[in-house]
Design a protein around this motif. Structure first.
Motif, short mmCIF file in Angstrom:
data_model
loop_
_atom_site.label_atom_id
_atom_site.label_comp_id
_atom_site.label_asym_id
_atom_site.label_seq_id
_atom_site.Cartn_x
_atom_site.Cartn_y
_atom_site.Cartn_z
N GLU A 1 0.83 -1.21 0.00
CA GLU A 1 0.00 0.00 0.00
C GLU A 1 0.87 1.26 0.00
O GLU A 1 1.78 1.40 0.81
CB GLU A 1 -0.88 -0.02 1.25
CG GLU A 1 -1.77 1.18 1.42
CD GLU A 1 -2.54 1.11 2.74
OE1 GLU A 1 -2.95 2.17 3.23
OE2 GLU A 1 -2.71 -0.01 3.26
N GLY A 2 0.59 2.14 -0.93
CA GLY A 2 1.30 3.42 -1.00
C GLY A 2 2.52 3.42 -1.89
O GLY A 2 3.00 4.49 -2.29
N PHE A 3 3.06 2.25 -2.21
CA PHE A 3 4.29 2.20 -3.01
C PHE A 3 4.08 2.76 -4.41
O PHE A 3 4.89 3.53 -4.93
CB PHE A 3 4.81 0.75 -3.10
CG PHE A 3 5.74 0.37 -1.99
CD1 PHE A 3 5.47 0.70 -0.68
CD2 PHE A 3 6.91 -0.34 -2.25
CE1 PHE A 3 6.33 0.34 0.36
CE2 PHE A 3 7.78 -0.70 -1.23
CZ PHE A 3 7.49 -0.36 0.07
N ARG A 4 2.97 2.37 -5.06
CA ARG A 4 2.71 2.82 -6.42
C ARG A 4 2.49 4.33 -6.46
O ARG A 4 3.03 5.03 -7.32
CB ARG A 4 1.50 2.09 -6.99
CG ARG A 4 1.13 2.53 -8.41
CD ARG A 4 -0.06 1.74 -8.94
NE ARG A 4 -0.56 2.32 -10.18
CZ ARG A 4 -0.06 2.07 -11.38
NH1 ARG A 4 0.97 1.24 -11.51
NH2 ARG A 4 -0.58 2.63 -12.45
N ASP A 5 1.71 4.85 -5.52
CA ASP A 5 1.46 6.29 -5.49
C ASP A 5 2.75 7.06 -5.26
O ASP A 5 2.98 8.12 -5.86
CB ASP A 5 0.45 6.63 -4.39
CG ASP A 5 -0.96 6.16 -4.73
OD1 ASP A 5 -1.22 5.89 -5.93
OD2 ASP A 5 -1.79 6.04 -3.80
N ALA A 6 3.61 6.53 -4.38
CA ALA A 6 4.90 7.20 -4.12
C ALA A 6 5.75 7.21 -5.39
O ALA A 6 6.43 8.20 -5.68
CB ALA A 6 5.65 6.49 -2.99
N ASP B 1 3.65 -3.53 -10.05
CA ASP B 1 2.54 -2.76 -10.62
C ASP B 1 2.81 -1.26 -10.64
O ASP B 1 1.88 -0.45 -10.75
CB ASP B 1 1.26 -3.03 -9.83
CG ASP B 1 1.39 -2.66 -8.34
OD1 ASP B 1 2.52 -2.27 -7.90
OD2 ASP B 1 0.39 -2.75 -7.62
N MET B 2 4.08 -0.86 -10.55
CA MET B 2 4.40 0.56 -10.38
C MET B 2 4.68 1.28 -11.69
O MET B 2 4.64 2.51 -11.73
CB MET B 2 5.60 0.68 -9.43
CG MET B 2 5.22 0.34 -7.99
SD MET B 2 6.63 0.05 -6.88
CE MET B 2 7.51 1.58 -6.97
N ALA B 3 5.00 0.56 -12.76
CA ALA B 3 5.35 1.20 -14.03
C ALA B 3 4.65 0.48 -15.18
O ALA B 3 4.20 -0.66 -15.03
CB ALA B 3 6.87 1.18 -14.22
N ASP B 4 4.59 1.14 -16.33
CA ASP B 4 3.88 0.59 -17.49
C ASP B 4 4.61 -0.57 -18.15
O ASP B 4 3.99 -1.38 -18.84
CB ASP B 4 3.67 1.70 -18.54
CG ASP B 4 2.78 2.82 -18.03
OD1 ASP B 4 1.99 2.57 -17.10
OD2 ASP B 4 2.89 3.95 -18.57
N ASN B 5 5.92 -0.64 -17.98
CA ASN B 5 6.69 -1.70 -18.62
C ASN B 5 7.94 -1.95 -17.79
O ASN B 5 8.38 -1.08 -17.02
CB ASN B 5 7.09 -1.29 -20.05
CG ASN B 5 7.41 -2.48 -20.93
OD1 ASN B 5 7.34 -3.64 -20.50
ND2 ASN B 5 7.78 -2.22 -22.17
N ILE B 6 8.51 -3.15 -17.93
CA ILE B 6 9.74 -3.52 -17.24
C ILE B 6 10.72 -4.04 -18.29
O ILE B 6 10.38 -4.96 -19.06
CB ILE B 6 9.50 -4.59 -16.16
CG1 ILE B 6 8.45 -4.10 -15.14
CG2 ILE B 6 10.80 -4.95 -15.44
CD1 ILE B 6 8.00 -5.15 -14.15
N VAL B 7 11.89 -3.47 -18.33
CA VAL B 7 12.90 -3.82 -19.32
C VAL B 7 13.97 -4.68 -18.64
O VAL B 7 14.71 -4.20 -17.78
CB VAL B 7 13.53 -2.56 -19.94
CG1 VAL B 7 14.58 -2.95 -20.98
CG2 VAL B 7 12.46 -1.68 -20.58
N HIS B 8 14.03 -5.94 -19.02
CA HIS B 8 14.97 -6.88 -18.40
C HIS B 8 16.27 -6.91 -19.21
O HIS B 8 16.26 -7.06 -20.43
CB HIS B 8 14.37 -8.27 -18.35
CG HIS B 8 13.07 -8.35 -17.61
ND1 HIS B 8 12.98 -8.26 -16.24
CD2 HIS B 8 11.79 -8.48 -18.07
CE1 HIS B 8 11.71 -8.35 -15.87
NE2 HIS B 8 10.97 -8.47 -16.95
#
Length: 597
Positions: free
Chosen positions: A77-82, A204-211
């Motif tokens: 909770e709160g991580f994405r908003d931060a 769930d914090m960003a639109d994409n993840i680049v590995h």
């Protein structure tokens, strides 16, 4: 609830008074815009974000952890908003090239921000932190098309990045790596395999993840010479955003001792589309761009846990009443004295203080070397790169070891209350423990330092730094007020070279001597290196006290802490010398079958 307050006064002392940040920036092309006013403003705003937004989420992240489902991973909770606030504030772009949307500010300024963010909430800080290394790798080794496709989104923070090295059977020994990369007709590759311990691998914090993934081509030679590097996005890039889901997924989350707020993932690559970065079979060389960035970042973790533990145990020690001082009541109007009056409690506090403040100076110095590697003349760049190669394993391993020690001291100050979750001290211990393991264990860093960086260069890399220490002590030879620091430092600096020669001569007869001495050698190196920075801080404090009475208490405390370090901490080198030179026989003479229980 535990709290974090950015130590802006001490940060400013190291940056501006000891390391002369403004002169450093003005002497580097492209860094002139980082004026003192701008630096101060960035530090103030970074402190507000860290203290008000991230710090309150630290315990929440530990208690809730990340949750896995087939749809993906949700963060606490709160991580994405931060994170959205972080992106909207432009923080991810701070130290990146304007060509890709960055602000073009120096790398060292990014390190200052990272200290505050990481100390406030280390688990959260790892999400943008891993992106930094991915960006550096793509910028250094990617094609123009790869840079245009990925860097803008990574620099803005819209996308995040990871580093995918470790496999279930393969940790440090990457020569055993099995992940495969099969070529496609269009120049892309099909990546198949499993990677473990992938920090921020799914969230769930960003639109994409680049590995950024290490894998083997079909015709690759065996061992580390047959490893290539690939970009593998979670979603395929499309015009203005993301398109189809790629064949990469999180199979599960690891159940960990600490850093619960960060997702540590098992990542499955099922013929995922990937793109080669750099030359075939040279992936390990390219990956070192990422690894060096990550190792300095992990050194910062040692500082973070020392600082956080110190702040909270200091507040507790001033408030907690227990017994009377041995020299008489200090608070006779109260039922007992605060525990800070007791010598052993003070030793715990001063040890944390000495490691946090000394570690800050060491890391900020390495950050300035990074600036020079990026911006200076070819001659200065080569010198800085050589120093950085030596100091990176020292900073990573030594500062994380003493950071963990400091976290334990912080808990000890609380006594039994430190073992209870509500105070946050046991979380600080748990969170700090990983720092000595990932990005290369202390033992691996020690082998890298003694074996590769020192002995394989015939001691030249070490001489580069010991010469700096020697010249510093010589320049202070007439400063009688500083002799309590420079005299022992000069002696240890000379001994450092002698010990290197002694171990090197033994290693010519038996290579196990390197492994047997390596960790003791690294810790010895760390204590001497920290002594150099404490001597410099003591010199600055001494000068400021001679000039005026302004901020007198701060500078006197700095001198007192320097004395504590030299008299109480630096003597640890004597035990390290004894064990270092005792040889490999006491470790290797017991036959394997005699290890029994």
């Amino acid at each position: 609830m535990p709290e974090y307050k950015a130590p802006l006064r001490d940060m400013s002392f190291v940056l501006n008074e000891v390391l002369e940040l403004n002169a450093h920036y003005q002497n580097l092309p492209g860094c002139e815009e980082a004026t003192p006013d701008m630096v101060a403003a960035i530090m103030e705003e970074g402190a507000k974000f860290s203290e008000r937004v991230l710090s309150p989420l630290n315990q929440i992240g530990d208690q809730q952890g990340c949750q896995w489902s087939e749809e993906g991973v949700t963060t606490p909770e709160g991580f994405r908003d931060a994170y959205q606030q972080f992106v909207e504030g432009g923080w991810p772009s701070l130290a990146h090239d304007p060509e890709w949307g960055g602000q073009g500010l120096p790398e060292s300024l990014g390190i200052v921000l990272n200290e505050m963010v990481g100390t406030a909430n280390w688990s959260w800080s790892m999400y943008p932190g891993l992106s930094h290394g991915a960006m550096n790798t793509i910028e250094a080794h990617g094609t123009q098309d790869q840079k245009e496709t990925y860097l803008t989104k990574l620099v803005s923070g819209e996308w995040t990045g990871t580093m995918c090295l470790t496999e279930p059977h393969c940790g440090t020994d990457l020569g055993m790596l099995r992940t495969k990369a099969e070529p496609n007709d269009d120049g892309s590759y099909r990546i198949s395999g499993t990677k473990i311990f992938i920090s921020a691998g799914e969230h769930d914090m960003a639109d994409n993840i680049v590995h950024i993934v290490l894998a083997r081509l079909p015709d690759a030679p065996e061992g580390t010479k047959g490893i290539s590097l690939f970009i593998v996005p979670k979603f395929m890039p499309a015009a203005g955003g993301v398109g189809d889901r790629n064949g990469v997924s999180c199979g599960s989350l690891e159940h960990k001792m600490g850093i619960h707020g960060n997702s540590t993932c098992v990542m499955n690559f099922d013929e995922a589309t990937g793109y080669l970065i750099g030359p075939p079979n040279k992936g390990l060389n390219c990956m070192f761009t990422f690894m060096n960035t990550a190792r300095i970042g992990t050194a910062l973790q040692g500082l973070a846990h020392a600082e956080w533990g110190f702040q909270n145990s200091l507040a507790y020690a001033k408030d907690r009443l227990q017994m009377r001082s041995l020299t008489g009541a200090k608070c006779p109007d109260k039922a007992a004295d605060p525990i800070i009056v007791h010598p052993e409690v003070r030793k715990l506090l001063l040890t944390q203080k000495a490691f946090a403040e000394g570690g800050r100076a060491m890391i900020y110095y390495t950050a300035q070397l990074v600036d020079k590697v990026h911006q200076a003349s070819p001659e200065e760049r080569a010198e800085a790169d050589g120093l950085l190669a030596l100091l990176t394993p020292i900073a990573k391993a030594f500062l994380t070891e003493v950071g963990f020690e400091s976290a334990n001291h912080g808990l000890q100050v609380f006594g039994g209350h430190g073992y209870i979750a509500e105070w946050g001290m046991e979380q600080n211990v748990r969170d700090s423990r990983i720092s000595m393991l990932y990005e290369g264990t202390t033992q691996i860093q020690a082998l890298d330092l003694l074996g590769r960086k020192v002995l394989m260069t015939q001691g030249e890399s070490l001489k580069r730094f010991t010469k700096i220490i020697h010249k510093y002590c010589q320049a202070q030879s007439d400063n009688t007020g500083l002799k309590e620091f420079t005299d022992p430092l000069l002696t240890l600096n000379k001994e450092w070279g002698e010990l290197t020669m002694q171990v090197g001569m033994k290693a010519m007869q038996n290579r196990d001597e390197v492994g047997a001495a390596s960790v003791d050698y690294l810790m010895y190196s760390g204590y001497v290196t920290l002594a150099y920075f404490w001597a410099r801080m003591a010199e600055t404090a001494q000068q400021k006290l001679a000039e005026s009475d302004s901020d007198k208490a701060f500078y006197e405390a700095k001198l007192t802490t320097a004395r504590f370090y030299f008299q109480r901490i630096l003597p640890r080198t004597r035990g390290l010398v004894a064990t270092m030179v005792s040889g490999a026989d006491n470790l290797m003479s017991l036959d394997d079958e005699h290890f029994q229980f």
